[in-house]
Motif scaffolding. Structure first.
Motif, PDB file in Angstrom:
ATOM      1  N   THR A 105      60.559  41.934 -41.782  1.00  0.00           N
ATOM      2  CA  THR A 105      61.400  41.158 -40.862  1.00  0.00           C
ATOM      3  C   THR A 105      60.629  40.712 -39.634  1.00  0.00           C
ATOM      4  OG1 THR A 105      62.163  43.256 -39.906  1.00  0.00           O
ATOM      5  CG2 THR A 105      63.558  42.242 -41.605  1.00  0.00           C
ATOM      6  N   SER A 106      59.467  41.275 -39.425  1.00  0.00           N
ATOM      7  CA  SER A 106      58.604  40.884 -38.313  1.00  0.00           C
ATOM      8  C   SER A 106      57.237  40.503 -38.860  1.00  0.00           C
ATOM      9  CB  SER A 106      58.460  42.050 -37.322  1.00  0.00           C
ATOM     10  OG  SER A 106      57.362  41.851 -36.453  1.00  0.00           O
ATOM     11  N   ARG A 107      56.716  39.363 -38.420  1.00  0.00           N
ATOM     12  CA  ARG A 107      55.412  38.915 -38.905  1.00  0.00           C
ATOM     13  C   ARG A 107      54.294  39.865 -38.464  1.00  0.00           C
ATOM     14  NH1 ARG A 107      54.427  34.724 -41.586  1.00  0.00           N
ATOM     15  NH2 ARG A 107      56.571  34.040 -41.200  1.00  0.00           N
ATOM     16  N   VAL A 108      54.418  40.416 -37.273  1.00  0.00           N
ATOM     17  CA  VAL A 108      53.394  41.345 -36.812  1.00  0.00           C
ATOM     18  C   VAL A 108      53.377  42.598 -37.680  1.00  0.00           C
ATOM     19  CG1 VAL A 108      54.859  42.501 -35.090  1.00  0.00           C
ATOM     20  CG2 VAL A 108      52.386  42.430 -34.758  1.00  0.00           C
ATOM     21  N   ASP A 109      54.552  43.026 -38.188  1.00  0.00           N
ATOM     22  CA  ASP A 109      54.596  44.176 -39.103  1.00  0.00           C
ATOM     23  C   ASP A 109      53.873  43.855 -40.407  1.00  0.00           C
ATOM     24  OD1 ASP A 109      55.954  45.720 -37.305  1.00  0.00           O
ATOM     25  OD2 ASP A 109      57.930  45.426 -38.215  1.00  0.00           O
ATOM     26  N   PHE A 125      53.087  31.681 -36.209  1.00  0.00           N
ATOM     27  CA  PHE A 125      53.181  32.898 -35.397  1.00  0.00           C
ATOM     28  C   PHE A 125      54.093  32.601 -34.215  1.00  0.00           C
ATOM     29  CE2 PHE A 125      49.066  33.652 -37.487  1.00  0.00           C
ATOM     30  CZ  PHE A 125      49.203  34.974 -37.873  1.00  0.00           C
ATOM     31  N   PRO A 126      55.257  33.265 -34.122  1.00  0.00           N
ATOM     32  CA  PRO A 126      56.168  32.965 -33.007  1.00  0.00           C
ATOM     33  C   PRO A 126      55.653  33.494 -31.677  1.00  0.00           C
ATOM     34  CG  PRO A 126      57.023  34.765 -34.332  1.00  0.00           C
ATOM     35  CD  PRO A 126      55.814  34.247 -35.044  1.00  0.00           C
ATOM     36  N   PHE A 127      54.799  34.515 -31.748  1.00  0.00           N
ATOM     37  CA  PHE A 127      54.166  35.089 -30.564  1.00  0.00           C
ATOM     38  C   PHE A 127      52.702  35.356 -30.890  1.00  0.00           C
ATOM     39  CE2 PHE A 127      58.614  36.387 -30.497  1.00  0.00           C
ATOM     40  CZ  PHE A 127      59.019  35.991 -29.218  1.00  0.00           C
ATOM     41  N   ALA A 128      51.920  35.579 -29.857  1.00  0.00           N
ATOM     42  CA  ALA A 128      50.505  35.851 -30.070  1.00  0.00           C
ATOM     43  C   ALA A 128      50.264  37.235 -30.664  1.00  0.00           C
ATOM     44  CB  ALA A 128      49.746  35.710 -28.749  1.00  0.00           C
ATOM     45  N   ASP A 129      51.264  38.136 -30.603  1.00  0.00           N
ATOM     46  CA  ASP A 129      51.026  39.513 -31.047  1.00  0.00           C
ATOM     47  C   ASP A 129      50.638  39.601 -32.517  1.00  0.00           C
ATOM     48  OD1 ASP A 129      53.522  38.809 -31.984  1.00  0.00           O
ATOM     49  OD2 ASP A 129      54.574  40.595 -31.240  1.00  0.00           O
ATOM     50  N   GLY A 130      51.240  38.746 -33.354  1.00  0.00           N
ATOM     51  CA  GLY A 130      50.884  38.761 -34.772  1.00  0.00           C
ATOM     52  C   GLY A 130      49.441  38.365 -34.993  1.00  0.00           C
ATOM     53  N   LEU A 131      48.993  37.328 -34.283  1.00  0.00           N
ATOM     54  CA  LEU A 131      47.609  36.911 -34.413  1.00  0.00           C
ATOM     55  C   LEU A 131      46.669  37.977 -33.871  1.00  0.00           C
ATOM     56  CD1 LEU A 131      45.922  33.647 -34.294  1.00  0.00           C
ATOM     57  CD2 LEU A 131      45.228  35.171 -32.457  1.00  0.00           C
ATOM     58  N   VAL A 132      47.024  38.601 -32.751  1.00  0.00           N
ATOM     59  CA  VAL A 132      46.195  39.662 -32.181  1.00  0.00           C
ATOM     60  C   VAL A 132      46.038  40.808 -33.172  1.00  0.00           C
ATOM     61  CG1 VAL A 132      46.098  41.416 -30.370  1.00  0.00           C
ATOM     62  CG2 VAL A 132      46.722  39.057 -29.789  1.00  0.00           C
ATOM     63  N   ALA A 133      47.121  41.121 -33.923  1.00  0.00           N
ATOM     64  CA  ALA A 133      47.046  42.196 -34.922  1.00  0.00           C
ATOM     65  C   ALA A 133      46.047  41.851 -36.012  1.00  0.00           C
ATOM     66  CB  ALA A 133      48.430  42.432 -35.528  1.00  0.00           C
ATOM     67  N   GLY A 148      53.557  24.812 -35.174  1.00  0.00           N
ATOM     68  CA  GLY A 148      54.899  24.299 -34.925  1.00  0.00           C
ATOM     69  C   GLY A 148      55.755  25.192 -34.054  1.00  0.00           C
ATOM     70  N   SER A 149      55.208  26.289 -33.542  1.00  0.00           N
ATOM     71  CA  SER A 149      55.949  27.173 -32.647  1.00  0.00           C
ATOM     72  C   SER A 149      55.946  26.603 -31.233  1.00  0.00           C
ATOM     73  CB  SER A 149      55.305  28.565 -32.646  1.00  0.00           C
ATOM     74  OG  SER A 149      55.813  29.348 -31.583  1.00  0.00           O
ATOM     75  N   VAL A 150      56.974  26.927 -30.465  1.00  0.00           N
ATOM     76  CA  VAL A 150      56.997  26.515 -29.054  1.00  0.00           C
ATOM     77  C   VAL A 150      55.897  27.234 -28.274  1.00  0.00           C
ATOM     78  CG1 VAL A 150      59.456  25.944 -29.061  1.00  0.00           C
ATOM     79  CG2 VAL A 150      58.735  28.276 -28.492  1.00  0.00           C
ATOM     80  N   ARG A 151      55.352  28.315 -28.852  1.00  0.00           N
ATOM     81  CA  ARG A 151      54.287  29.068 -28.200  1.00  0.00           C
ATOM     82  C   ARG A 151      52.927  28.837 -28.870  1.00  0.00           C
ATOM     83  NH1 ARG A 151      58.764  32.432 -27.997  1.00  0.00           N
ATOM     84  NH2 ARG A 151      59.346  33.133 -25.888  1.00  0.00           N
ATOM     85  N   ASP A 152      52.770  27.686 -29.542  1.00  0.00           N
ATOM     86  CA  ASP A 152      51.485  27.395 -30.176  1.00  0.00           C
ATOM     87  C   ASP A 152      50.325  27.487 -29.186  1.00  0.00           C
ATOM     88  OD1 ASP A 152      52.283  27.077 -32.774  1.00  0.00           O
ATOM     89  OD2 ASP A 152      52.316  24.884 -32.742  1.00  0.00           O
ATOM     90  N   ASP A 153      50.524  26.976 -27.977  1.00  0.00           N
ATOM     91  CA  ASP A 153      49.437  27.004 -26.989  1.00  0.00           C
ATOM     92  C   ASP A 153      49.012  28.440 -26.684  1.00  0.00           C
ATOM     93  OD1 ASP A 153      49.438  24.271 -26.861  1.00  0.00           O
ATOM     94  OD2 ASP A 153      50.638  24.146 -25.027  1.00  0.00           O
ATOM     95  N   GLU A 154      50.000  29.348 -26.588  1.00  0.00           N
ATOM     96  CA  GLU A 154      49.714  30.755 -26.329  1.00  0.00           C
ATOM     97  C   GLU A 154      48.929  31.370 -27.483  1.00  0.00           C
ATOM     98  OE1 GLU A 154      52.408  34.790 -26.404  1.00  0.00           O
ATOM     99  OE2 GLU A 154      53.251  33.035 -25.376  1.00  0.00           O
TER     100      GLU A 154
END
Length: 526
Positions: A438-442, A476-484, A498-504
Motif C-alpha cells: 500500500t506504500s511505494r516506499v514499503d 514517486f509521490p514523495f522523495a522517501d521512496g526514491l531515497v530508499a 507526473g507527481s506534484v512533487r516531481d521537482d522534490e
C-alpha cells in the motif's frame, strides 16, 4: 411436460463430423428417419446410411450458395410445434408439417476461421445463420425436442435411447437445451467481439463473451470455491492453447500464475525466463542463452522460487531442464522442448509441462475483463511497450548505455508486478522485487530486504542491488521512496513522473548523483 419423448425423425446438419457416422448409424438402426443437408448428407450417404435431403423434404431447393437451406416453415414448424397443443397439431396437419424430434447441429467454424487469420470476407461467410435458428428453436421446445450441438453429447443420447426404448428423458433434454443456448451465446459473443475489433469500437454498447469448458477444476482459489477453465479459441498463444505433456491436473491458481508468467516472457526478444509465485514475479532474466537466463532469474529470490511457475520464451534444452528440476517446480511453460529436456522432465512425474508451440505477441490488442457486483469492468490489456525514444532524462546525470538497457528491462518487468511495484535489475536480471504494498516506499524496502537475503544465501559480500537500476510502476509521490532505492544501492531510476512533487524527487536524485528518466506512462496492475 412429458417425461419421455420417442425419437422418430432427426435433422442432422453439422460442420464438425466427429463421430457423426457412428451416431447416425445408431439412429438408423433405431428406426429414426434422418433429414440432412449438404456435406452432412454426403458423409452419411457415403457410409450407406439412408438420408432424406432437406430440399426434398421441403420441396424447395437450396439457394444463395447454400445460405438458405433449412430456413423453411416445414423445418421450423416441425421443430417448434407444441405436440400437446391442439391448435399447433391442427396447423401442422393442415400444412403437412411432420414433427422433428431430434436436431443435431453444430455451427460453421467461425472461431477457428478467425484464429487462422482469414480475411474479413471469409470470416463473414463463416457466420452461421440457419444453425443458430435451428438450435434455439429446438432448445426452446425441449419439452418435445432433443437438441445436440456437440459430438460429446452423442453418447449420452444413445445411452438414453437404449435405456428408454428409443426415447429421451426430460432431464436430459433440459441439460442439452442449456448447453445449446450457451453454445449460441458463446458463438454470438465471438462474432460480436471480432466485429467490434474490426471496426475498432472501444466501448461497445453491448459486450458479450464466452468460452468452452476445457476442464472442470477441483476448486478455485480456495477449496470451498467451485471453478472451471474455459477457452475461447481466440487470442494469443498461451495457457489456453497449450498442450499439457505431463503432470497433475492444473489448478485454478496454476492456470492464473502460468498465464502471468508466459505473458511476461513474451515481452522479450532475447532468451528470457520468468519465475512466478502467487501471480507475482520472484525472478526474471534475459540473457544470450536460456539456461543462463534461468540461473539469473532463480538467483533473484531462490526461496520464493521453490514451488513456483516457470515460463520460458525459447524451447527448453537438456541443461535448462536439469537446472529447473533441481528444485520443486509446479508448472513449466515454453514454446517447445527437445528430447533431452523431455527425458529429464519425465523423471518428475508431478511437474506439469505445457508447450505452446508459439509465442504470444506482447503488443496484441486484446481486452481484459474483471467481474464486479452487478457487472464487469473491461479494458484493453496493457500492451504498451516503452523504448528509449520515449524516455526523458530529468537529472543532471544521464544513464549509461548499460543502465539504459537495464532500465527498459526493469520497467518491462514492472508492468507484470502487482502495484505498488518496485523492481531492481542489473545486467538483464531482476535482483530485487517489491510487490503489492500500500506504500511505494514499503515496496522499495521489501525488494531491498529480499535482495539482502538472496545475497546472504549465495555467500555474496553485498546484495546485487548495489549498482543496480530501479523501476517504479507509477510516480514517486514523495522523495522517501526514491531515497530508499538509493540506500539499497540503485544508481539509476525509471518512473512515469507526473507527481506534484516531481521537482522534490528529481532534486533527491541529483543530490544522490543518480540518473533518472521519466516514461510519461504508468503500469498499474491490480
Amino acid at each position: 411436460m412429458p417425461h419421455l419423448i420417442p425419437i422418430r425423425r432427426a435433422l442432422i446438419s453439422v460442420s464438425d463430423k466427429t463421430g457423426l457416422v457412428e451416431f447416425a448409424r445408431f439412429l438408423q438402426k433405431s428406426g429414426v428417419e434422418i433429414l440432412s443437408t449438404g456435406g452432412s448428407a454426403k458423409a452419411l450417404v457415403d457410409a450407406d446410411i439412408a438420408v432424406t435431403e432437406v430440399s426434398d423434404f421441403t420441396g424447395f431447393p437450396e439457394l444463395l450458395d447454400g445460405r438458405v437451406k433449412t430456413l423453411h416453415p416445414r423445418i421450423h414448424g416441425g421443430i417448434l410445434g407444441v405436440r400437446d397443443n391442439p391448435a399447433h397439431q391442427k396447423a401442422m396437419e393442415e400444412h403437412d408439417i411432420p414433427p422433428i424430434d431430434l436436431v443435431v447441429v453444430n455451427l460453421y467454424p467461425f472461431e477457428s476461421t478467425v484464429a487462422g487469420g482469414a480475411e474479413f470476407a471469409t470470416c463473414i461467410e463463416n457466420i452461421d445463420i440457419g444453425g443458430p435458428s435451428l438450435i434455439r428453436g429446438a432448445a426452446k421446445n425441449h419439452a418435445f425436442v432433443t437438441v445436440v450441438v456437440d459430438p460429446e453429447d452423442y453418447a449420452p443420447v444413445m445411452d438414453a435411447m437404449k435405456d428408454n426404448n428409443g426415447a429421451t428423458p426430460l432431464a436430459l433434454r433440459r441439460q442439452l437445451a442449456s448447453t445449446a443456448f450457451a453454445r449460441c451465446g458463446a458463438y454470438d459473443g465471438a462474432i460480436a467481439t471480432w466485429f467490434q475489433d474490426q471496426i475498432n469500437e472501444q466501448t461497445p454498447r453491448y459486450c458479450v463473451f464466452g468460452g468452452r469448458l476445457r476442464q472442470p477444476l477441483r476448486y478455485g482459489e480456495n477449496g470451498h470455491q467451485h471453478a472451471g477453465f474455459y477457452v475461447s479459441g481466440l487470442g494469443r498463444p498461451g495457457v489456453g492453447s497449450a498442450r499439457q505433456l505431463q503432470g497433475k491436473e492444473l489448478s485454478y491458481n496454476n492456470i492464473n500464475d502460468t498465464d502471468s508468467a508466459f505473458d511476461l516472457v513474451c515481452e522479450f526478444s532475447k532468451p528470457a525466463v520468468a519465475i512466478i509465485k502467487h501471480a507475482n514475479p520472484c525472478g526474471v532474466a534475459s540473457s544470450d542463452s536460456i539456461v543462463d537466463a534461468y540461473k539469473a532469474a532463480f538467483a533473484c529470490d531462490p526461496v520464493s522460487a521453490f514451488g513456483g511457475i516457470i515460463a520460458l520464451n525459447r524451447p527448453i534444452d537438456g541443461p535448462t531442464a536439469e537446472a529447473i528440476t533441481s528444485i520443486f517446480t509446479e508448472v513449466v511453460i515454453a514454446p517447445g522442448a527437445d528430447e533431452d529436456a523431455l527425458r529429464i522432465f519425465e523423471t518428475k512425474k508431478n511437474l506439469r509441462l505445457l508447450l505452446t508451440d508459439a509465442l504470444g505477441d506482447a503488443r496484441a490488442a486484446e481486452r481484459t475483463v474483471r467481474s464486479v457486483a452487478g457487472g464487469f469492468l473491461m479494458q484493453d490489456r496493457d500492451a504498451l511497450v516503452v523504448d528509449e525514444r520515449d524516455l526523458k532524462v530529468v537529472t543532471r546525470r544521464a544513464p549509461t548505455d548499460q543502465e539504459m538497457e537495464d532500465l527498459l528491462f526493469a520497467f518491462t518487468v514492472c508492468k507484470h508486478v502487482k502495484s505498488n511495484a518496485i523492481v531492481y535489475a542489473k545486467d538483464g536480471a531482476t535482483v530485487g522485487i517489491g510487490a503489492g504494498q500500500t506504500s511505494r516506499v514499503d515496496s522499495a524496502r521489501i525488494a531491498s530486504w529480499k535482495a539482502e537475503e538472496a545475497a546472504t544465501a549465495a555467500g555474496l559480500t553485498a546484495p546485487r542491488t548495489h549498482g543496480s537500476v530501479v523501476a517504479s510502476d507509477a510516480f514517486f509521490p514523495f522523495a522517501d521512496g526514491l531515497v530508499a532505492t538509493v540506500k539499497a544501492g540503485a544508481v539509476a531510476v525509471i518512473q512515469p513522473g507526473g507527481s506534484v512533487r516531481d521537482d522534490e524527487v528529481i532534486k533527491a536524485a541529483d543530490d544522490a548523483g543518480i540518473a533518472m528518466v521519466f516514461t510519461g506512462v504508468r503500469h498499474f496492475l491490480h
